[in-house]
Every structure is written in C-alpha cells, then in structure tokens.
Design a protein around this motif. Structure first.
Motif, mmCIF file in Angstrom:
data_model
loop_
_atom_site.group_PDB
_atom_site.id
_atom_site.type_symbol
_atom_site.label_atom_id
_atom_site.label_comp_id
_atom_site.label_asym_id
_atom_site.label_seq_id
_atom_site.Cartn_x
_atom_site.Cartn_y
_atom_site.Cartn_z
ATOM 1 N N GLY A 58 0.740 -7.656 17.280
ATOM 2 C CA GLY A 58 -0.721 -6.960 17.424
ATOM 3 C C GLY A 58 -1.189 -6.169 16.762
ATOM 4 O O GLY A 58 -0.464 -5.878 15.631
ATOM 5 N N GLN A 59 -2.108 -5.496 17.043
ATOM 6 C CA GLN A 59 -2.734 -4.218 16.267
ATOM 7 C C GLN A 59 -2.748 -3.064 17.003
ATOM 8 O O GLN A 59 -3.177 -2.920 18.180
ATOM 9 C CB GLN A 59 -3.953 -4.687 15.802
ATOM 10 C CG GLN A 59 -4.160 -5.750 14.603
ATOM 11 C CD GLN A 59 -5.546 -5.750 13.964
ATOM 12 O OE1 GLN A 59 -6.655 -5.462 14.595
ATOM 13 N NE2 GLN A 59 -5.609 -6.107 12.848
ATOM 14 N N ARG A 103 -8.876 3.405 12.911
ATOM 15 C CA ARG A 103 -7.392 3.235 12.300
ATOM 16 C C ARG A 103 -6.962 2.180 13.052
ATOM 17 O O ARG A 103 -6.842 1.518 14.139
ATOM 18 C CB ARG A 103 -6.817 4.439 12.971
ATOM 19 C CG ARG A 103 -5.248 4.222 12.505
ATOM 20 C CD ARG A 103 -4.493 5.607 13.018
ATOM 21 N NE ARG A 103 -3.135 5.485 12.781
ATOM 22 C CZ ARG A 103 -2.254 4.706 13.294
ATOM 23 N NH1 ARG A 103 -2.640 4.106 14.602
ATOM 24 N NH2 ARG A 103 -0.902 4.914 13.228
ATOM 25 N N ARG A 104 -6.403 0.992 12.185
ATOM 26 C CA ARG A 104 -5.577 -0.261 12.431
ATOM 27 C C ARG A 104 -4.378 -0.368 11.463
ATOM 28 O O ARG A 104 -4.304 0.167 10.491
ATOM 29 C CB ARG A 104 -6.746 -1.241 12.227
ATOM 30 C CG ARG A 104 -7.743 -1.443 12.945
ATOM 31 C CD ARG A 104 -8.344 -2.974 12.572
ATOM 32 N NE ARG A 104 -9.792 -2.925 13.356
ATOM 33 C CZ ARG A 104 -9.775 -3.354 14.468
ATOM 34 N NH1 ARG A 104 -8.992 -3.827 15.231
ATOM 35 N NH2 ARG A 104 -10.974 -3.507 14.888
ATOM 36 N N ILE A 105 -3.410 -0.507 12.395
ATOM 37 C CA ILE A 105 -2.093 -1.059 11.701
ATOM 38 C C ILE A 105 -1.557 -2.071 12.343
ATOM 39 O O ILE A 105 -1.821 -2.350 13.805
ATOM 40 C CB ILE A 105 -0.964 0.226 11.829
ATOM 41 C CG1 ILE A 105 0.040 0.023 10.894
ATOM 42 C CG2 ILE A 105 -0.886 0.502 13.181
ATOM 43 C CD1 ILE A 105 1.212 0.908 10.895
ATOM 44 N N CYS A 110 5.160 -4.211 8.744
ATOM 45 C CA CYS A 110 3.707 -3.934 8.539
ATOM 46 C C CYS A 110 3.373 -3.135 7.668
ATOM 47 O O CYS A 110 3.698 -1.939 7.686
ATOM 48 C CB CYS A 110 3.298 -3.728 10.130
ATOM 49 S SG CYS A 110 3.477 -4.999 11.248
ATOM 50 N N GLU A 111 2.923 -3.694 6.553
ATOM 51 C CA GLU A 111 2.497 -2.791 5.692
ATOM 52 C C GLU A 111 0.955 -2.685 5.339
ATOM 53 O O GLU A 111 0.411 -2.141 4.570
ATOM 54 C CB GLU A 111 2.808 -3.393 4.052
ATOM 55 C CG GLU A 111 4.248 -3.612 4.211
ATOM 56 C CD GLU A 111 4.974 -2.561 3.418
ATOM 57 O OE1 GLU A 111 4.472 -1.895 2.564
ATOM 58 O OE2 GLU A 111 6.191 -2.182 3.489
ATOM 59 N N ASN A 112 0.264 -3.225 6.333
ATOM 60 C CA ASN A 112 -1.281 -3.391 6.608
ATOM 61 C C ASN A 112 -1.903 -2.203 7.397
ATOM 62 O O ASN A 112 -1.819 -2.377 8.645
ATOM 63 C CB ASN A 112 -1.983 -4.902 6.735
ATOM 64 C CG ASN A 112 -1.277 -5.222 8.245
ATOM 65 O OD1 ASN A 112 -0.238 -4.702 8.508
ATOM 66 N ND2 ASN A 112 -1.906 -6.360 8.471
ATOM 67 N N TYR A 113 -2.172 -1.244 6.850
ATOM 68 C CA TYR A 113 -2.873 -0.073 7.393
ATOM 69 C C TYR A 113 -4.054 0.384 6.822
ATOM 70 O O TYR A 113 -4.223 0.438 5.663
ATOM 71 C CB TYR A 113 -1.728 1.423 7.226
ATOM 72 C CG TYR A 113 -2.268 2.339 7.559
ATOM 73 C CD1 TYR A 113 -2.178 2.933 9.078
ATOM 74 C CD2 TYR A 113 -2.992 3.495 6.902
ATOM 75 C CE1 TYR A 113 -2.639 3.967 9.657
ATOM 76 C CE2 TYR A 113 -3.426 4.625 7.397
ATOM 77 C CZ TYR A 113 -3.069 4.870 8.693
ATOM 78 O OH TYR A 113 -3.636 6.058 9.144
#
Length: 97
Positions: free
Chosen positions: A37-38, A48-50, A59-62
């Motif tokens: 999930g996010q 802000r989303r991760i 998870c490297e997408n921040y």
C-alpha cells in the motif's frame, strides 16, 4: 478584550483541527508500504507518499511535494484565520438583554 480572547481561542482550535485533518490520512495508512500500500500524508493535497508496489529490496519510492505542503499549510492557516475573525466579530456584537 472578549474579541481578542475569542479570536485566539477559536484560531488555536481551528489550527489544531486543520493539523488533525492533515494527519488523518497518515494515521490511517501508517506502515501500509510494508503490505503493498501507500503511506500518505496531507489533505486535501497529499504532499507525502511512500510505498506502492515494492520489491524484495524494500520501498525506495518516496515522494514529498513542497508545493502541496505549502498549499495545505496555506489552507489550514486561512481556515484558522477565517474562524478566528468570525469568532471575534461575534464577540464584538452587543449582548441582548
């Protein structure tokens, strides 16, 4: 004096309410990135989303959007100022006997 007290108290309450509404999506999605999930923070703009579809490496997408954060701050401040001004105007009105 009553108007000043009314403004400060309602301004503070409205600012706390705006902060709580902004934090609500984060509280609801906290650590969701571990489960595909996010994790999201911010309302009405998610600043802000991760997370998302994470691989085995983690998870490297921040994402952090400063513009959305500034817009959320401005909306919260405008809401608090408007609520405080309304409270001060109502406190200035003469009381009915």
């Amino acid at each position: 004096m009553r108007a000043k007290i009314a403004f400060v108290s309602i301004f503070s309450l409205a600012l706390a309410a705006a902060a709580a509404v902004n934090a609500w999506p984060y509280w609801r999605t906290r650590e969701a990135y571990r489960y595909d999930g996010q994790e999201v923070a911010g309302f009405p703009y998610a600043f802000r989303r991760i997370g998302g579809d994470c691989g085995a490496a983690g998870c490297e997408n921040y994402d952090f959007h400063l513009g959305y954060f500034a817009a959320d701050l401005a909306l919260g401040l405008a809401f608090a100022l408007l609520a405080g001004a309304i409270a001060a105007a109502l406190a200035r009105r003469p009381r009915r006997a």
